[in-house]
Design an enzyme around this catalytic site. Structure first.
Site, PDB file in Angstrom:
ATOM      1  N   SER A  13       0.352  -1.660   0.177  1.00 51.40           N
ATOM      2  CA  SER A  13      -0.351   0.160   0.271  1.00 51.40           C
ATOM      3  C   SER A  13       0.850   1.101   0.051  1.00 51.40           C
ATOM      4  CB  SER A  13      -1.325   0.094   0.963  1.00 51.40           C
ATOM      5  OG  SER A  13      -1.895   1.104   0.865  1.00 51.40           O
ATOM      6  N   THR A  60      -8.302  -1.583   2.702  1.00 59.68           N
ATOM      7  CA  THR A  60      -8.713  -1.917   1.560  1.00 59.68           C
ATOM      8  C   THR A  60      -8.960  -3.409   1.872  1.00 59.68           C
ATOM      9  OG1 THR A  60      -6.856  -2.610  -0.281  1.00 59.68           O
ATOM     10  CG2 THR A  60      -6.063  -3.071   2.060  1.00 59.68           C
ATOM     11  N   LYS A  64     -13.522  -3.687   2.812  1.00 56.92           N
ATOM     12  CA  LYS A  64     -14.551  -3.125   2.426  1.00 56.92           C
ATOM     13  C   LYS A  64     -15.881  -3.140   2.641  1.00 56.92           C
ATOM     14  CE  LYS A  64     -11.255  -0.855  -0.432  1.00 56.92           C
ATOM     15  NZ  LYS A  64     -11.580  -0.324  -1.790  1.00 56.92           N
ATOM     16  N   ASP A 101     -13.881   6.057  -2.570  1.00 58.58           N
ATOM     17  CA  ASP A 101     -12.848   5.483  -4.279  1.00 58.58           C
ATOM     18  C   ASP A 101     -14.133   6.358  -5.363  1.00 58.58           C
ATOM     19  OD1 ASP A 101     -10.912   3.948  -2.571  1.00 58.58           O
ATOM     20  OD2 ASP A 101     -12.271   1.992  -2.421  1.00 58.58           O
ATOM     21  N   GLY A 130     -15.127  -5.595 -15.862  1.00 54.76           N
ATOM     22  CA  GLY A 130     -14.974  -6.025 -14.638  1.00 54.76           C
ATOM     23  C   GLY A 130     -16.263  -5.702 -13.745  1.00 54.76           C
TER      24      GLY A 130
END
Length: 279
Positions: A13, A60, A64, A101, A130
Site C-alpha cells: 500500500s 483495503t 470493505k 473511492d 469487470g
C-alpha cells in the site's frame, strides 16, 4: 493522533506515504500513519481494541464489506457502492463509514478528460470492465460524470447484473456484454477495474480485433507495475491512458480531510506518489 491502513495483503500500500506526506505538509507533527495486516474476520476485534488516539482507518481488500458491521453510521455513497474504505472516529468513540473511492475515481476521470462530457461530439457512452468490488464505486463515479449509457463487460454474469442494476437505479441505461466484447464500440470512455492477472488477455483482444481507440480515454485502476499490459495495448491503439495512481491520490486526499478536518495538499501527495512509482 494515529491513523493506519488495514487490509490483507497490505505491504504494497502507498497509503502510508500519501498520508505522512500530507501530515508533514500540513505541519501535523503529532500525527502518525502506519499499516497493519488484518483479515475480514479480525477487523471487528482490531477496531474494538483501538484507543482514543486513533482518528481514522483506511481499508483495503478484503475489509470493505466487513466494515459495515463495525461502523455506527454509513454514508449514502458507501451504502450505494456496497463498500466502506474509510472509518472516521466519532465524538462518542464509534466510527463513521465512508467511501472515498467514488470521489477519487470521478476526480481522476474528470481531470484526465478535462470535463470530457462537455466536449463537442462526446456521445456520453462508456464501457466498464469487470464486476468486482471496485466496479460499483466506478459505476457511481461514471454516474457523477454524467454518463448516460454504459456497457458492463464482465465474465461473472450475476455480479455484472448487480452493477447494471446499480446504473439503472441512477437513470443510466446499462447492459452486460461478455468481457471479450469490450473492444466493440467502447464509447469515449473505458474504466477497467480488472485485477492485474486479467490485464494481458484483455489487452490482447485489441490485437485480435485490430481496434482503433483514437479519441478514447482508458482509466485502469491498477497503479502497481505500471503500465499494465492492458494500458500498453490501449495506448498502442491510440487511447489516452490514465493510471490508477491518480484515483489513489485523490481518494487518500479526501481521507486526510475526513481524518484531520484540514484541506489536503493534493499536489504534494501526487508528487510523492509519482516519485515512489517512478511515474
Amino acid at each position: 493522533m494515529r491513523a493506519a491502513v488495514l487490509g490483507s495483503p497490505v505491504a504494497h500500500s502507498l497509503s502510508p506515504l500519501l498520508h505522512t506526506t500530507a501530515y508533514a505538509a500540513l505541519g501535523l507533527t503529532d500525527w502518525t500513519y502506519t499499516r497493519r495486516e488484518v483479515t475480514a474476520d479480525e477487523l471487528a476485534g482490531v477496531v474494538a481494541g483501538l484507543d482514543e488516539s486513533w482518528r481514522g482507518l483506511s481499508l483495503t481488500m478484503p475489509l470493505k464489506e466487513a466494515a459495515f458491521d463495525v461502523a455506527a453510521t454509513v454514508s449514502d455513497v458507501a451504502r450505494d457502492a456496497g463498500a466502506v474504505n474509510t472509518l472516521v472516529r466519532r465524538t462518542d468513540g464509534g466510527w463513521d463509514g465512508h467511501n472515498t473511492d467514488v470521489a477519487g475515481l470521478a476526480g481522476a476521470l474528470d481531470a484526465a478528460l478535462d470535463a470530457a462530457l462537455a466536449v463537442d461530439g462526446h456521445d456520453d457512452r462508456a464501457t466498464l470492465l469487470g464486476s468486482g468490488a471496485t466496479s460499483r464505486s466506478a459505476a457511481l463515479a461514471l454516474v457523477d460524470l454524467g454518463v448516460r449509457e454504459v456497457r458492463v463487460a464482465a465474465r461473472n454474469t450475476e455480479a455484472a447484473a448487480a452493477v447494471v442494476a446499480l446504473f439503472e437505479s441512477h437513470g443510466v441505461a446499462a447492459g452486460h456484454v461478455p468481457l471479450e466484447h469490450w473492444v466493440r464500440e467502447p464509447g469515449r470512455l473505458v474504466v477497467s477495474t480488472l485485477p492485474p492477472s486479467a490485464s494481458t488477455a484483455v489487452g490482447a483482444l485489441l490485437e485480435h480485433d485490430r481496434t482503433d481507440l483514437g479519441g478514447v480515454t482508458l482509466l485502469d485502476v491498477v497503479y502497481a507495475e505500471w503500465p499494465t499490459p492492458l494500458a500498453r495495448a490501449a495506448q498502442a491503439h491510440g487511447a489516452d491512458v490514465v493510471s490508477g495512481l491518480e484515483m489513489l491520490v485523490r481518494q487518500a486526499a479526501l481521507q486526510v480531510e475526513l481524518f484531520t478536518g484540514r484541506a489536503a495538499p493534493l499536489e504534494a501527495m501526487a508528487e510523492a506518489a509519482r516519485r515512489e512509482v517512478g511515474a
